[in-house]
Design a protein around this motif. Structure first.
Motif, PDB file in Angstrom:
ATOM      1  N   ASP A  55      -6.194 -18.706 -38.438  1.00 14.35           N
ATOM      2  CA  ASP A  55      -7.007 -18.192 -39.545  1.00 14.35           C
ATOM      3  C   ASP A  55      -8.082 -19.189 -39.963  1.00 14.35           C
ATOM      4  O   ASP A  55      -9.226 -18.822 -40.217  1.00 14.35           O
ATOM      5  N   ALA A  56      -7.696 -20.475 -40.012  1.00 13.32           N
ATOM      6  CA  ALA A  56      -8.678 -21.506 -40.390  1.00 13.32           C
ATOM      7  C   ALA A  56      -9.796 -21.543 -39.355  1.00 13.32           C
ATOM      8  O   ALA A  56     -10.974 -21.688 -39.689  1.00 13.32           O
ATOM      9  N   ARG A  57      -9.408 -21.407 -38.085  1.00 13.57           N
ATOM     10  CA  ARG A  57     -10.422 -21.453 -37.042  1.00 13.57           C
ATOM     11  C   ARG A  57     -11.386 -20.271 -37.168  1.00 13.57           C
ATOM     12  O   ARG A  57     -12.600 -20.431 -37.059  1.00 13.57           O
ATOM     13  N   LYS A  58     -10.812 -19.107 -37.435  1.00 15.28           N
ATOM     14  CA  LYS A  58     -11.670 -17.922 -37.549  1.00 15.28           C
ATOM     15  C   LYS A  58     -12.691 -18.100 -38.669  1.00 15.28           C
ATOM     16  O   LYS A  58     -13.838 -17.709 -38.547  1.00 15.28           O
ATOM     17  N   ALA A  59     -12.241 -18.716 -39.773  1.00 15.80           N
ATOM     18  CA  ALA A  59     -13.160 -18.918 -40.899  1.00 15.80           C
ATOM     19  C   ALA A  59     -14.245 -19.921 -40.516  1.00 15.80           C
ATOM     20  O   ALA A  59     -15.423 -19.735 -40.805  1.00 15.80           O
ATOM     21  N   LEU A  60     -13.839 -20.978 -39.819  1.00 18.05           N
ATOM     22  CA  LEU A  60     -14.792 -22.031 -39.454  1.00 18.05           C
ATOM     23  C   LEU A  60     -15.847 -21.508 -38.478  1.00 18.05           C
ATOM     24  O   LEU A  60     -16.983 -21.963 -38.471  1.00 18.05           O
ATOM     25  N   PHE A  61     -15.459 -20.559 -37.668  1.00 14.00           N
ATOM     26  CA  PHE A  61     -16.334 -20.125 -36.593  1.00 14.00           C
ATOM     27  C   PHE A  61     -17.034 -18.805 -36.930  1.00 14.00           C
ATOM     28  O   PHE A  61     -17.347 -18.028 -36.069  1.00 14.00           O
ATOM     29  N   ARG A  62     -17.229 -18.543 -38.206  1.00 10.78           N
ATOM     30  CA  ARG A  62     -17.911 -17.307 -38.636  1.00 10.78           C
ATOM     31  C   ARG A  62     -19.312 -17.676 -39.119  1.00 10.78           C
ATOM     32  O   ARG A  62     -19.488 -18.696 -39.779  1.00 10.78           O
ATOM     33  N   PHE A  63     -20.277 -16.863 -38.787  1.00 15.28           N
ATOM     34  CA  PHE A  63     -21.664 -17.191 -39.124  1.00 15.28           C
ATOM     35  C   PHE A  63     -22.306 -16.024 -39.861  1.00 15.28           C
ATOM     36  O   PHE A  63     -22.016 -14.869 -39.577  1.00 15.28           O
ATOM     37  N   ASP A  64     -23.224 -16.361 -40.764  1.00 18.26           N
ATOM     38  CA  ASP A  64     -23.827 -15.326 -41.599  1.00 18.26           C
ATOM     39  C   ASP A  64     -25.005 -14.651 -40.908  1.00 18.26           C
ATOM     40  O   ASP A  64     -25.770 -15.296 -40.197  1.00 18.26           O
ATOM     41  N   TYR A  65     -25.135 -13.383 -41.212  1.00 19.73           N
ATOM     42  CA  TYR A  65     -26.366 -12.653 -40.842  1.00 19.73           C
ATOM     43  C   TYR A  65     -27.470 -13.085 -41.799  1.00 19.73           C
ATOM     44  O   TYR A  65     -27.224 -13.233 -42.994  1.00 19.73           O
ATOM     45  N   ARG A  66     -28.677 -13.293 -41.274  1.00 18.38           N
ATOM     46  CA  ARG A  66     -29.829 -13.582 -42.140  1.00 18.38           C
ATOM     47  C   ARG A  66     -30.986 -12.706 -41.703  1.00 18.38           C
ATOM     48  O   ARG A  66     -31.211 -12.537 -40.514  1.00 18.38           O
ATOM     49  N   ARG A  67     -31.715 -12.208 -42.671  1.00 17.44           N
ATOM     50  CA  ARG A  67     -32.864 -11.363 -42.345  1.00 17.44           C
ATOM     51  C   ARG A  67     -33.957 -12.224 -41.721  1.00 17.44           C
ATOM     52  O   ARG A  67     -34.219 -13.345 -42.160  1.00 17.44           O
ATOM     53  N   SER A  68     -34.595 -11.670 -40.673  1.00 17.99           N
ATOM     54  CA  SER A  68     -35.670 -12.413 -40.016  1.00 17.99           C
ATOM     55  C   SER A  68     -37.012 -11.786 -40.391  1.00 17.99           C
ATOM     56  O   SER A  68     -37.106 -10.565 -40.577  1.00 17.99           O
ATOM     57  N   PRO A  69     -38.074 -12.600 -40.487  1.00 19.40           N
ATOM     58  CA  PRO A  69     -39.406 -12.027 -40.767  1.00 19.40           C
ATOM     59  C   PRO A  69     -39.811 -10.989 -39.718  1.00 19.40           C
ATOM     60  O   PRO A  69     -40.608 -10.101 -40.009  1.00 19.40           O
ATOM     61  N   ASP A  70     -39.255 -11.086 -38.496  1.00 21.55           N
ATOM     62  CA  ASP A  70     -39.595 -10.103 -37.453  1.00 21.55           C
ATOM     63  C   ASP A  70     -39.208  -8.688 -37.859  1.00 21.55           C
ATOM     64  O   ASP A  70     -39.702  -7.716 -37.290  1.00 21.55           O
ATOM     65  N   GLN A  71     -38.292  -8.566 -38.839  1.00 18.66           N
ATOM     66  CA  GLN A  71     -37.839  -7.236 -39.252  1.00 18.66           C
ATOM     67  C   GLN A  71     -38.892  -6.548 -40.125  1.00 18.66           C
ATOM     68  O   GLN A  71     -38.790  -5.367 -40.407  1.00 18.66           O
ATOM     69  N   ASP A  72     -39.932  -7.302 -40.541  1.00 21.51           N
ATOM     70  CA  ASP A  72     -40.938  -6.732 -41.438  1.00 21.51           C
ATOM     71  C   ASP A  72     -42.329  -6.640 -40.819  1.00 21.51           C
ATOM     72  O   ASP A  72     -43.263  -6.168 -41.455  1.00 21.51           O
ATOM     73  N   ARG A  73     -42.499  -7.162 -39.598  1.00 23.24           N
ATOM     74  CA  ARG A  73     -43.839  -7.122 -38.990  1.00 23.24           C
ATOM     75  C   ARG A  73     -43.691  -7.217 -37.473  1.00 23.24           C
ATOM     76  O   ARG A  73     -42.672  -7.733 -36.985  1.00 23.24           O
ATOM     77  N   PRO A  74     -44.711  -6.727 -36.728  1.00 27.42           N
ATOM     78  CA  PRO A  74     -44.602  -6.810 -35.264  1.00 27.42           C
ATOM     79  C   PRO A  74     -44.525  -8.269 -34.831  1.00 27.42           C
ATOM     80  O   PRO A  74     -45.181  -9.127 -35.424  1.00 27.42           O
ATOM     81  N   ALA A  75     -43.705  -8.553 -33.834  1.00 25.18           N
ATOM     82  CA  ALA A  75     -43.537  -9.955 -33.417  1.00 25.18           C
ATOM     83  C   ALA A  75     -43.394 -10.036 -31.904  1.00 25.18           C
ATOM     84  O   ALA A  75     -42.880  -9.120 -31.259  1.00 25.18           O
ATOM     85  N   ARG A  76     -43.883 -11.154 -31.371  1.00 27.69           N
ATOM     86  CA  ARG A  76     -43.728 -11.438 -29.940  1.00 27.69           C
ATOM     87  C   ARG A  76     -43.365 -12.908 -29.776  1.00 27.69           C
ATOM     88  O   ARG A  76     -43.908 -13.772 -30.466  1.00 27.69           O
ATOM     89  N   HIS A  77     -42.430 -13.180 -28.857  1.00 25.91           N
ATOM     90  CA  HIS A  77     -41.963 -14.556 -28.635  1.00 25.91           C
ATOM     91  C   HIS A  77     -42.073 -14.884 -27.151  1.00 25.91           C
ATOM     92  O   HIS A  77     -42.017 -13.987 -26.310  1.00 25.91           O
ATOM     93  N   PRO A  78     -42.194 -16.179 -26.837  1.00 28.39           N
ATOM     94  CA  PRO A  78     -42.229 -16.544 -25.400  1.00 28.39           C
ATOM     95  C   PRO A  78     -40.918 -16.143 -24.705  1.00 28.39           C
ATOM     96  O   PRO A  78     -40.942 -15.578 -23.627  1.00 28.39           O
ATOM     97  N   VAL A  79     -39.775 -16.462 -25.342  1.00 30.76           N
ATOM     98  CA  VAL A  79     -38.481 -16.148 -24.721  1.00 30.76           C
ATOM     99  C   VAL A  79     -37.507 -15.628 -25.781  1.00 30.76           C
ATOM    100  O   VAL A  79     -37.389 -16.225 -26.851  1.00 30.76           O
ATOM    101  N   ILE A  80     -36.842 -14.535 -25.443  1.00 30.07           N
ATOM    102  CA  ILE A  80     -35.680 -14.115 -26.246  1.00 30.07           C
ATOM    103  C   ILE A  80     -34.466 -14.187 -25.330  1.00 30.07           C
ATOM    104  O   ILE A  80     -34.486 -13.659 -24.211  1.00 30.07           O
ATOM    105  N   VAL A  81     -33.436 -14.866 -25.799  1.00 30.23           N
ATOM    106  CA  VAL A  81     -32.174 -14.918 -25.057  1.00 30.23           C
ATOM    107  C   VAL A  81     -31.219 -13.953 -25.758  1.00 30.23           C
ATOM    108  O   VAL A  81     -31.082 -14.005 -26.988  1.00 30.23           O
ATOM    109  N   VAL A  82     -30.577 -13.090 -25.000  1.00 25.03           N
ATOM    110  CA  VAL A  82     -29.618 -12.150 -25.591  1.00 25.03           C
ATOM    111  C   VAL A  82     -28.210 -12.619 -25.235  1.00 25.03           C
ATOM    112  O   VAL A  82     -27.868 -12.715 -24.052  1.00 25.03           O
ATOM    113  N   GLY A  83     -27.413 -12.939 -26.252  1.00 25.41           N
ATOM    114  CA  GLY A  83     -26.029 -13.364 -26.037  1.00 25.41           C
ATOM    115  C   GLY A  83     -25.848 -14.838 -26.335  1.00 25.41           C
ATOM    116  O   GLY A  83     -26.385 -15.692 -25.630  1.00 25.41           O
TER     117      GLY A  83
END
Ligand SMILES: Cc1cc2nc3c(=O)[nH]c(=O)nc-3n(C[C@H](O)[C@H](O)[C@H](O)COP(=O)(O)OP(=O)(O)OC[C@H]3O[C@@H](n4cnc5c(N)ncnc54)[C@H](O)[C@@H]3O)c2cc1C
Length: 531
Positions: A4-32
């Motif tokens: 249980d302690a490990r699960k808590a330590l290894f949890r990460f928050d979602y954060r809103r990205s500016p890309d969600q509000d305007r068109p965006a392009r990046h050199p590289v997106i890694v998925v995963g």
């Protein structure tokens, strides 16, 4: 640490990205953001490329999965900045023992010689590796977005567009290049309509991590047909934090739901361990595949790790080879994105890593065939080999309890064929062997640390130095670095005048007994994929 302690330590928050509000392009997106995506993103970032890394989860470390990390992987992790953490926390080992029924058949040593910074293997739970990588990714400025699930992929002439779902709705984002490191069930593979080619094995394996204080040494122990698990195979490995990994072959007919239950698992383990003083940390029942995509490069979408290929875990080739995919891809993408190499350089990722995947699949398939004979005849042959292995070296070499992961040697258009014959351990196309050296002030330094991730010309001075090449470091062994122990000279068969061209992934691209400036310049262009 409790689960249980490990699960808590290894949890990460979602954060809103500016890309969600305007068109965006990046050199590289890694998925995963598994080990492979994280390594690719960190490596690219260290090479100055801005990287977005998308992961559909908000945590790591649900299950244990990979534990054995090979010398080459540790060397890559050193360059990425977390090698020391892995080795410090992990269990270092190099000895394997093979048992048949109730006797020890033989032991093997995976790194019999000294003079290397990193050991043959370190055992470390995959969740620790992933946590170190996540922390390093944040340090180097990777834009890591949790709970960002890729659900759509539109190939473009000069890149790709992704549809991404988040807790706050979906958004569209473009990239010049997309690295698909989204694991064995890769959505991107599905979105491009691609499928694996290869073999799935029917036998089921129980994989259990147990917490106990045992006095087994830090070695890999493999049993064929042991008294505690008759007619099957078993494997025992030590991990940090008093955790032990046990693999038990169950057979094709085993019911995975039933076999996962503690009331089934505990008696099996008690029989093996001879006591009941352990806790179950994690249990799963697996079948394994040995398969890969026909190609890893699909326009601007580049597959790496389990998304590109899968192998059985006997040999620890899955994560280790995925990390090598990431390293092979990162320097090439960085050169292409910086305009220093043509986009066709990326084709050599396909050539080099497909060949590596085939080698891994061949080894893993042969291991499974030996561990799980497919017919009564194969079983008789296997047992005859085991019986002979008691006394003969040739039969020991035929025993296959999993040939453990080693680095790939590339037969590649990026190498310049040798003109001369060479001795020593260094091989054209392979990662250069490490060696202990001294810097100008007499401080010990390892060759691989000195090389880092830049291309380099290593030379033993004798007359004019090699010509300068753009972005290439010249390292004079004997002046910049001193070879007091003579191991560099021995491992590279390098006398006065020897000149070696090393790629940014530390693989050897070319070598001459005496420097030929025109040949060196041509080899450098070739190494960067220029015609
Ligand atoms: C029992 C077992 C033992 C093993 N032992 C070893 C070993 O000792 N050594 C070794 O080297 N390897 C081992 N492996 C293999 C190793 O675990 C894998 O090869 C490794 O995890 C592959 O890493 P990856 O980054 O390619 O994929 P993964 O680790 O699967 O990561 C993929 C990531 O992509 C994310 N993702 C998936 N779909 C999407 C999407 N649509 N959008 C956004 N994100 C997405 C997932 O959440 C995940 O975080 C073992 C495997 C098993 C099962």
């Amino acid at each position: 640490m409790s689960v249980d302690a490990r699960k808590a330590l290894f949890r990460f928050d979602y954060r809103r990205s500016p890309d969600q509000d305007r068109p965006a392009r990046h050199p590289v997106i890694v998925v995963g953001a598994g080990p492979v995506g994280l390594c690719a993103a960190i490596d690219l970032r260290l090479r100055g490329i801005p990287v977005v890394l998308l992961d559909d989860a908000d945590r790591i470390g649900e299950g244990s999965r990979g534990i054995c990390y090979a010398k080459r992987t540790l060397e890559i992790l050193d360059r990425l900045g977390i090698g020391e953490r892995c080795v410090a926390h992990g269990v270092t080992w190099k000895v394997g023992k093979v048992f048949w029924r109730d006797e020890l058949l033989y032991a093997f040593d995976l790194l019999p010689e000294a003079g290397h910074k990193r050991p043959a293997f370190v055992n470390l739970q995959q969740y620790h590796l992933e946590r170190y990588l996540v922390e390093r990714a944040a340090q180097v400025g990777v834009d890591l977005r949790w709970r960002n699930r890729v659900t759509g992929l539109e190939p473009l002439n000069d890149g790709a567009a992704l549809a991404v779902e988040t807790p706050e709705g979906s958004y569209r984002v473009e990239a010049d290049w997309v690295v698909a490191a989204d694991g064995a069930r890769s959505s991107l593979r599905g979105l491009l309509g691609l499928d694996f080619e290869g073999e799935a094995f029917e036998d089921r394996f129980l994989i259990a991590d147990v917490r106990m204080t045992g006095d087994f040494p830090p070695e890999r122990w493999f049993w064929f047909d042991p008294p505690f698990h008759s007619g099957r195979s078993a494997l025992l490995h030590k991990q940090p934090d008093n955790i032990w990994r046990i693999d038990l072959q169950l057979g094709a007919e085993a019911d995975p739901e039933l076999e996962r239950r503690p009331e089934r698992v505990r008696p099996r383990l008690e029989k093996m361990l001879g006591h009941s003083a352990f806790e179950l940390e994690w249990v799963s029942v697996y079948t394994f595949q040995c398969r890969r995509l026909r190609r890893f490069v699909h326009g601007r979408v580049l597959f790496a790790g389990d998304a590109a290929h899968q192998v059985s875990p006997f040999g620890a080739r899955g994560g280790n080879s995925g990390v090598q995919d990431a390293e092979n891809l990162a320097w090439k993408l960085a050169l292409v994105l910086n305009g220093d190499a043509p986009p066709s350089l990326i084709e050599t990722y396909d050539t080099e890593r497909l060949a590596a995947a085939d080698e891994n699949i061949a080894h893993a398939t042969r291991s499974i065939d030996f561990i799980v004979p497919r017919s009564a005849q194969d079983l008789r042959l296997r047992d005859a080999v085991l019986a002979l292995a008691r006394d003969t070296a040739f039969a020991k070499r035929m025993v296959n309890s999993g040939r453990l992961s080693t680095a790939s040697t590339y037969d590649t258009p990026l190498s310049t064929p040798d003109r001369d014959a060479w001795g020593g351990a260094a091989r054209l196309g392979a990662p250069v062997p490490d060696a202990p050296l001294l810097d100008r002030s007499g401080r010990p330094v390892w060759l691989l640390d000195a090389l880092g991730g830049e291309p380099a010309v290593l030379h033993v001075p004798d007359g004019d130095p090699p010509p300068e090449l753009p972005g290439v470091r010249r390292i004079a062994v004997g002046e910049d670095l001193r070879d007091e122990e003579g191991l560099f000279a021995a491992r590279f068969d390098a006398g006065p005048g020897a000149t070696l061209l090393v790629r940014p992934d530390q693989h050897l691209a070319a070598r001459w007994r005496r420097c030929d400036p025109a040949a060196l310049a041509a080899a450098f262009r070739r190494m960067q994929g220029s015609p």
